[in-house]
Scaffold this active site. Sequence first.
Site, short mmCIF file in Angstrom:
data_model
loop_
_atom_site.label_atom_id
_atom_site.label_comp_id
_atom_site.label_asym_id
_atom_site.label_seq_id
_atom_site.Cartn_x
_atom_site.Cartn_y
_atom_site.Cartn_z
N HIS A 368 44.60 40.12 27.53
CA HIS A 368 44.24 39.55 28.72
C HIS A 368 43.80 37.77 28.99
O HIS A 368 42.62 37.49 29.28
CB HIS A 368 42.96 40.00 29.10
CG HIS A 368 42.76 41.50 29.13
ND1 HIS A 368 42.08 42.19 30.67
CD2 HIS A 368 43.89 42.82 28.61
CE1 HIS A 368 43.59 43.56 30.76
NE2 HIS A 368 43.67 43.48 29.84
N LYS A 559 30.48 36.74 38.48
CA LYS A 559 32.02 36.44 37.66
C LYS A 559 30.96 36.38 36.22
O LYS A 559 29.79 35.78 36.17
CB LYS A 559 32.69 35.66 37.55
CG LYS A 559 32.86 34.18 38.07
CD LYS A 559 34.10 33.47 38.46
CE LYS A 559 34.92 34.11 39.36
NZ LYS A 559 35.89 34.04 39.56
N ARG A 560 31.61 36.91 35.32
CA ARG A 560 30.90 36.03 33.87
C ARG A 560 30.13 35.09 34.14
O ARG A 560 31.22 33.83 34.54
CB ARG A 560 31.10 36.84 32.90
CG ARG A 560 31.65 37.61 32.88
CD ARG A 560 30.54 39.13 32.39
NE ARG A 560 29.22 38.05 31.46
CZ ARG A 560 29.53 39.27 30.64
NH1 ARG A 560 29.85 40.44 30.69
NH2 ARG A 560 28.46 38.60 29.31
N LYS A 565 35.38 29.25 33.82
CA LYS A 565 35.00 29.42 35.25
C LYS A 565 34.45 28.32 36.11
O LYS A 565 34.56 28.39 37.66
CB LYS A 565 34.08 30.98 35.12
CG LYS A 565 35.23 31.80 34.45
CD LYS A 565 34.57 33.63 34.63
CE LYS A 565 35.05 34.36 34.06
NZ LYS A 565 36.06 35.25 34.95
N THR A 667 39.96 39.31 39.21
CA THR A 667 39.89 40.01 39.86
C THR A 667 39.21 40.39 40.71
O THR A 667 39.41 41.39 42.40
CB THR A 667 40.15 42.18 39.36
OG1 THR A 667 39.28 41.96 38.88
CG2 THR A 667 41.33 42.20 39.03
N LYS A 671 39.72 41.74 45.22
CA LYS A 671 38.21 42.21 45.99
C LYS A 671 38.22 41.18 47.71
O LYS A 671 37.73 42.27 48.33
CB LYS A 671 36.96 42.99 44.93
CG LYS A 671 37.43 43.31 44.87
CD LYS A 671 36.43 43.19 43.27
CE LYS A 671 36.20 43.62 41.68
NZ LYS A 671 35.59 43.36 40.55
C1 LIG Z 1 35.78 43.13 39.68
C2 LIG Z 1 34.57 42.57 38.90
C3 LIG Z 1 34.09 41.06 38.11
C4 LIG Z 1 35.50 40.54 37.75
O1 LIG Z 1 35.41 38.91 38.16
P1 LIG Z 1 36.09 38.19 37.96
O2 LIG Z 1 36.23 37.07 39.08
O3 LIG Z 1 37.85 38.24 38.06
O4 LIG Z 1 36.10 37.47 37.06
C5 LIG Z 1 32.60 41.51 36.90
N1 LIG Z 1 32.02 42.60 37.08
C6 LIG Z 1 31.88 42.70 37.87
C7 LIG Z 1 30.42 43.66 38.13
C8 LIG Z 1 32.97 43.55 38.66
O5 LIG Z 1 32.69 43.94 39.74
#
Ligand SMILES: *Cc1c(COP(=O)(O)O)cnc(C)c1O
Length: 824
Positions: A368, A559-560, A565, A667, A671
């Site tokens: 990952h 995101k985190r 990032k 991911t 979305k």
């Molecule tokens: C989809 C999702 C992530 C992943 O987000 P990235 O932008 O791909 O890092 C992290 N936390 C939550 C709650 C999510 O739904």
Amino acid sequence: MNPSLATLDELSTLGALGNLGTEVRRHLNYTLGHHVKNADQRYLYRALALAVRDRLVGQWLETQTRMADKASRKVFYLSLEFLIGRSLCNSVHNLDLTDDARAAMHEYGKGLEETAENELDAGLGNGGLGRLAACFLDSCANLQLPVLGYGIRYEYGMFHQRLENGRQVEDPDHWLRDGNPWEIERPEDTRRVRFYGRSELYYDADGVHHSRWVDTHDVVAVPFDMPIPGFRNKTVNTLRLWKSTATDAFDLGEFNAGGYSEAVAAKNMAEQITMVLYPNDASENGKELRLKQQYFLVSASLQDAIANWKQNNGKDLTKFGKENCFQLNDTHPACAVPELMRILMDEHQMSWEEAWDVASCSMAYTNHTLLPEALERWSVALFSRLLPRLTEIIFEINRRFLKEVEAHWPGDADMKRRLSIIEEGDNPHIRMAYLSIIGCFSVNGVAALHTELLKSGLFADFYELWPEKFNNKTNGVTQRRWLAHCNPGLRKLITEAIGDSWEADLSSIEQLKPLAKDASFRKKWAAVKAENKRRLADYVFENTGVQFSANAIYDVQVKRIHEYKRQLLNLLHVVHLYDRICRGDSEGMIPRCVLVGGKAAPGYFIAKLIVKLINNVANVVNNDERVGDLLKVVFFPNYRVSAMEIICPGTELSEQISTAGKEASGTGNMKFMMNGALTIGTLDGANIEIREKAGAENFFLFGLDAAEVPVTRQNYNPNELIAADSDIRRVMEMLEGGVFNVGEPGIFDVLLSGLRNPQDQWLTIADFRSFIDAQQAVNEAYKDQEHWNEMSILNSASSGWFSSDRTIAQYADEIWNVQPVPHA
Ligand SMILES: *Cc1c(COP(=O)(O)O)cnc(C)c1O
């Protein structure tokens, strides 16, 4: 009807149960001992959840029987994290019970969504990796694949994030506080997991020598099963989560020196193992308890899978590897390789060669990340104290592997040192990624670029040795949760336009493409977005007190919080807009609402400081009269799955701005795309594939690419770039002049000097000019709403590839070699 005459299938139909309203009343009254009049919200939620669960049970039992009878090969998805979120609406929607559930709640004067709000998120994961595991299980059930998830039932999930003077404060997340209506305890499948002790040799009656692990401290693993309903297909798969408890022997045997109370107190040591999720995303911390969690999950799950297989196939395990496949979600469950060897050799008397044949054809590894700080390494000293027998096995795997290296690269001692599972030094470490590559028949990356970088960089030597092991499986997300459930307005519009087949198979969403040119469809599309923006604005107001206006661009990065990032880059752009407004250079500027959300690992100082800076900038910008509605900035607290379900439908601009080569896939980007947001992003992770599918003209690209990043690093001079560009210079002057930290002198110095540091890993300043320009292109594009909506539709319509159904179909075909076992 006599229930014993009913088949399992019949029990799952409404025949055996009353209507949903009756069942809710029965649970409220009899199961929960509650008054039916003026029912408390939380009890109403529980009663509805139990009534829905009853609807799942028959299909669940039937699926288990069907898979046991008909699947020739089974898959086990091993993951330390499953970031599930809420389950009620997911089950209601997948069972097609929405109207019934709505009617049942209506009797109490409540809405379905309102009731669903009472469910606490199952936050058993950190971020992308954990959410991926949850999407994968949903897709496996949709495709009717014989896949079981194995994980840990953490008592405390991902911490709750709160802000105090703009700084992150962590509170424990006791998500099981009100009980969990979705789980069923299975004490009959309890397994024993061993720790510590030592390995000893002995001779059996035939004079053959074997090893055994003795003087161990044992812990008991108790499984809790959660149903994973497929989409209206009568299939309900299982997620099995393990909880640790003490054994009686552990209490009284190991602690018999102490008294009764000491023995009971020892229970704590065992129960600690599954007490809390480690809140580190993309970094490891080397704590002993974490290794205990990993081995606990692996050992309990392997024993469970083997016990199950033996029930159907007898004692001989030589065919076990051909009929079972374990997918390792990152290296966290990598102990599975030596643990299966141990079980086969020490408990089933197989030879090394026989055991290796079984183990190495049944394990597959998903990588990952390329970030060095995330690559797990365990000190041999710690590992061998906790898992002495596994350590011996790992050393033997390594010894045999290094013979292969010698055969391939004769006399190359440096190659052996580089590829050895054991990283030598004063304090030798076990490299879990290498153990995984060596022990698995498949190694996959999670986006095309990521897999290429694995093959050419991090794992290049392994790729030379075993090119056939390496493959790509670009991540995906489930459109049931991330479009149909979270965006009911768009679900309705899409279904009116092209039918509802996209819910089970997202490839059909491409039928929307021609409608991008249809003005009346665009108008409806825009109306849905406007309503979702309203819903998001209300949510933001409730949680932050900041008012988002309807006519602004909703610009979101959730995101985190991590340096790679680049939330800082986003913030620099915000400061640039603020600077322009302050200077009166705001002509043609479209109002913008910028939302940033995400949790920082509690020990990640820089990430926590970024949270503070975002809050400080928000505080200044939102309270400056000159700004008005032109710019609003919020840090959304406690970002989580249920928050994303409101955020992504209301987003117009998705920020995917990592330093190229650092984000394995992402991911969140998918979305947003599904929900019609446009992406501003770098050529990183799955952004590349998003841009390919959507068309370059429907994507806002900026920044260095993965090939340019290392070249730029060689003579990177951010100070020169700052001095040469007046926009960038003014942004730095504002930040360094303390505009955002009045009364808090110097607190952001480390962040600001980091930006100016030629060693800055993330090249933030290098990409800033290009980012400003791309943001200006967004601003201009937004002025033509007809065209913007066309691009928005084309993004949704091109998102079919990013369904986790597609990803899982590829895993099933290309790695697992499993077929669907459909309900007749
Ligand atoms: C989809 C999702 C992530 C992943 O987000 P990235 O932008 O791909 O890092 C992290 N936390 C939550 C709650 C999510 O739904």
